[in-house]
Scaffold this active site. Structure first.
Site, PDB file in Angstrom:
ATOM      1  N   GLY A   8       0.864  -1.194   0.128  1.00  0.00           N
ATOM      2  CA  GLY A   8       0.004  -0.078   0.017  1.00  0.00           C
ATOM      3  C   GLY A   8       0.658   1.370  -0.099  1.00  0.00           C
ATOM      4  O   GLY A   8       2.073   1.147  -0.064  1.00  0.00           O
ATOM      5  N   TYR A 143     -14.513   1.649  10.160  1.00  0.00           N
ATOM      6  CA  TYR A 143     -13.099   1.857  10.202  1.00  0.00           C
ATOM      7  C   TYR A 143     -12.468   2.143  11.730  1.00  0.00           C
ATOM      8  O   TYR A 143     -11.580   1.570  12.241  1.00  0.00           O
ATOM      9  CB  TYR A 143     -12.641   3.059   9.348  1.00  0.00           C
ATOM     10  CG  TYR A 143     -11.047   3.274   9.268  1.00  0.00           C
ATOM     11  CD1 TYR A 143     -10.178   2.564   8.578  1.00  0.00           C
ATOM     12  CD2 TYR A 143     -10.758   4.432   9.606  1.00  0.00           C
ATOM     13  CE1 TYR A 143      -8.786   2.771   8.613  1.00  0.00           C
ATOM     14  CE2 TYR A 143      -9.432   4.810   9.571  1.00  0.00           C
ATOM     15  CZ  TYR A 143      -8.353   3.932   9.061  1.00  0.00           C
ATOM     16  OH  TYR A 143      -7.042   4.271   9.027  1.00  0.00           O
TER      17      TYR A 143
HETATM   18  P1  NAD Z   1      -3.556   1.626   1.625  1.00  0.00           P
HETATM   19  O1  NAD Z   1      -4.851   1.459   1.260  1.00  0.00           O
HETATM   20  O2  NAD Z   1      -2.678   2.242   0.487  1.00  0.00           O
HETATM   21  O3  NAD Z   1      -2.671   0.411   1.959  1.00  0.00           O
HETATM   22  C1  NAD Z   1      -3.279  -0.657   2.758  1.00  0.00           C
HETATM   23  C2  NAD Z   1      -2.610  -1.834   2.314  1.00  0.00           C
HETATM   24  O4  NAD Z   1      -3.479  -3.133   3.100  1.00  0.00           O
HETATM   25  C3  NAD Z   1      -3.009  -2.259   0.858  1.00  0.00           C
HETATM   26  O5  NAD Z   1      -1.894  -2.694  -0.027  1.00  0.00           O
HETATM   27  C4  NAD Z   1      -4.236  -3.366   0.847  1.00  0.00           C
HETATM   28  O6  NAD Z   1      -3.982  -4.069  -0.232  1.00  0.00           O
HETATM   29  C5  NAD Z   1      -3.578  -4.230   2.049  1.00  0.00           C
HETATM   30  N1  NAD Z   1      -4.693  -4.807   2.629  1.00  0.00           N
HETATM   31  C6  NAD Z   1      -5.756  -4.648   3.218  1.00  0.00           C
HETATM   32  N2  NAD Z   1      -6.447  -5.683   3.638  1.00  0.00           N
HETATM   33  C7  NAD Z   1      -5.713  -6.775   3.537  1.00  0.00           C
HETATM   34  C8  NAD Z   1      -5.876  -7.983   4.091  1.00  0.00           C
HETATM   35  N3  NAD Z   1      -7.114  -8.618   4.348  1.00  0.00           N
HETATM   36  N4  NAD Z   1      -4.804  -8.804   3.762  1.00  0.00           N
HETATM   37  C9  NAD Z   1      -3.600  -8.222   3.297  1.00  0.00           C
HETATM   38  N5  NAD Z   1      -3.393  -6.941   2.603  1.00  0.00           N
HETATM   39  C10 NAD Z   1      -4.496  -6.327   2.944  1.00  0.00           C
HETATM   40  O7  NAD Z   1      -3.432   2.608   2.931  1.00  0.00           O
HETATM   41  P2  NAD Z   1      -2.349   3.409   3.569  1.00  0.00           P
HETATM   42  O8  NAD Z   1      -2.760   4.739   3.775  1.00  0.00           O
HETATM   43  O9  NAD Z   1      -1.039   2.876   3.072  1.00  0.00           O
HETATM   44  O10 NAD Z   1      -2.744   2.885   5.107  1.00  0.00           O
HETATM   45  C11 NAD Z   1      -1.971   1.918   5.837  1.00  0.00           C
HETATM   46  C12 NAD Z   1      -2.218   1.790   7.225  1.00  0.00           C
HETATM   47  O11 NAD Z   1      -2.103   2.782   8.023  1.00  0.00           O
HETATM   48  C13 NAD Z   1      -3.483   1.221   7.261  1.00  0.00           C
HETATM   49  O12 NAD Z   1      -3.715   0.300   8.374  1.00  0.00           O
HETATM   50  C14 NAD Z   1      -4.341   2.691   7.906  1.00  0.00           C
HETATM   51  O13 NAD Z   1      -5.339   2.237   8.689  1.00  0.00           O
HETATM   52  C15 NAD Z   1      -3.235   3.342   8.625  1.00  0.00           C
HETATM   53  N6  NAD Z   1      -3.298   4.700   8.576  1.00  0.00           N
HETATM   54  C16 NAD Z   1      -2.912   5.425   7.623  1.00  0.00           C
HETATM   55  C17 NAD Z   1      -3.135   6.981   7.456  1.00  0.00           C
HETATM   56  C18 NAD Z   1      -2.810   7.669   6.333  1.00  0.00           C
HETATM   57  O14 NAD Z   1      -2.885   8.909   6.465  1.00  0.00           O
HETATM   58  N7  NAD Z   1      -2.281   7.194   5.212  1.00  0.00           N
HETATM   59  C19 NAD Z   1      -3.814   7.487   8.769  1.00  0.00           C
HETATM   60  C20 NAD Z   1      -4.036   6.775   9.785  1.00  0.00           C
HETATM   61  C21 NAD Z   1      -4.049   5.236   9.584  1.00  0.00           C
END
Ligand code: NAD
Length: 323
Positions: A8, A143
């Site tokens: 991700g 979420y």
């Molecule tokens: P993203 O959607 O780009 O990445 C999430 C990744 O998780 C994706 O590659 C997806 O394919 C994978 N995924 C989802 N469900 C899955 C499963 N069941 N098995 C295996 N892989 C799975 O999102 P991101 O922005 O990179 O966020 C990553 C993490 O950070 C998340 O947990 C999110 O809640 C947390 N987060 C992100 C932000 C932000 O600002 N980007 C803020 C708060 C929390």
């Protein structure tokens, strides 16, 4: 180490950084919202392995592991609103499987939690001691509550099974590799500005977010991982900006002639959001270094470079309201 959600946006930056730090990295992802393209450049690295797996079903990795970083979860509102059950499952079953893996391997476990655990906060800025104001039955509850459950499960494994855990509360982070159609404010505004389309701001745009450039977040995660802190610990940039000011800023930086258009505000959209980072400052010696304007410039440059690749499939991802 194993990084769930490693393909991700944030996960791919983490894979890159930990490879640089000399770790062997196993990226575990089912590509629900991530993509191989995010880690393709790492495939030739000796220490990198990509494993396709749904961590909500099962998670097993051969050999020893020093760490499990659990980042798998849809993260943009448009993703978790269209994938509510997957989101709840990865926060619950997925976290359980990731914790079990850490327990089995004697690994340090880091949970990617979120500022959304604070909901629509009644305390501003938000310190880690604030318990939040979340609507469990609203659309965003899938979420927010999944992450709150994941935090509770993480603490239970620490208390009951002595797993070395850490909880990280991430505030809005932006940078290269965000999907142009993922519905989050910055990629949406940049995409619209570059295409000369109206920049869609929800409500009157006075609601705020505090935005952090991805390199700063990654540095905070590395420091947390290397510490013995259990958290929760806020990692985010206290630089708070209204959505309208952000849209105008991006319009200016892209030199776009787009108009600003106002659209309805999504349900339970937080009104304010700013991390209190006293804990990260004092315990990790961490604070953000990249000025927001510099981060926006780097992100815009990446989007400009990749805009020819924006596909019909991306557009199918485009959700209605969420910012
Ligand atoms: P993203 O959607 O780009 O990445 C999430 C990744 O998780 C994706 O590659 C997806 O394919 C994978 N995924 C989802 N469900 C899955 C499963 N069941 N098995 C295996 N892989 C799975 O999102 P991101 O922005 O990179 O966020 C990553 C993490 O950070 C998340 O947990 C999110 O809640 C947390 N987060 C992100 C932000 C932000 O600002 N980007 C803020 C708060 C929390």
């Amino acid at each position: 180490m194993a990084i769930t959600g490693g393909a991700g946006f944030l996960g791919s930056h983490l894979c890159e950084r930990f490879l640089l730090e000399g770790y062997r990295v196993i990226c575990v992802d089912n590509f629900l919202t991530g993509s191989v393209a995010n880690v393709e450049h790492l495939m030739a690295e000796d220490g990198f392995r990509l494993m396709r797996a749904d961590v909500s079903q099962h998670l097993s990795v051969p050999g020893g592991l020093e760490a499990v970083l659990h980042f798998a979860s849809p993260a943009s509102p448009s993703d978790y609103l269209r994938l509510p059950i997957d989101t709840l499952r990865v926060g619950s079953n997925g976290t359980f499987n990731a914790l079990e893996l850490a327990r089995e391997k004697g690994a340090r476990f880091v949970l990617a939690s979120t500022s959304e655990t604070y909901g629509d906060p009644l305390v501003h800025p938000q310190p880690e001691s604030y318990w939040g104001n979340v609507n469990p039955i609203g659309p965003r509850g899938v979420y927010d509550e999944a992450k709150r459950f994941a935090e509770a499960m993480t603490m239970a494994y620490r208390r009951a099974h002595d797993v070395d855990t850490a909880i990280l509360r991430i505030f809005n982070t932006f940078g290269p590799r965000m999907r142009p159609f993922d519905g989050r404010a910055i990629p949406t505004f940049v995409r619209q500005a570059l295409l000369g389309e109206p920049i869609t701001v929800s409500g009157d745009g006075s609601q705020t977010r505090s935005i952090c450039y991805v390199d700063d977040l990654v540095e905070g995660i590395v420091r947390l991982f290397n510490s013995n802190l259990d958290g929760p610990i806020n990692i985010g940039n206290p630089h708070e900006v209204s959505m309208l000011a952000l849209a105008e800023w991006i319009k200016e930086l892209t030199g776009s002639s787009s108009e600003i258009a106002f659209i309805p505000r999504p349900q339970d959209d937080p009104t304010v959001r700013r991390p209190d980072i006293t804990l990260a400052r004092t315990r990790l010696g961490w604070e953000p270094r990249v000025p927001i304007e510099e981060g926006l410039r780097r992100t815009i440059a990446w989007f400009e470079e990749h805009s020819p690749l924006w596909s019909a499939q991306d557009q199918a991802d485009l959700a209605t309201t969420a910012l």
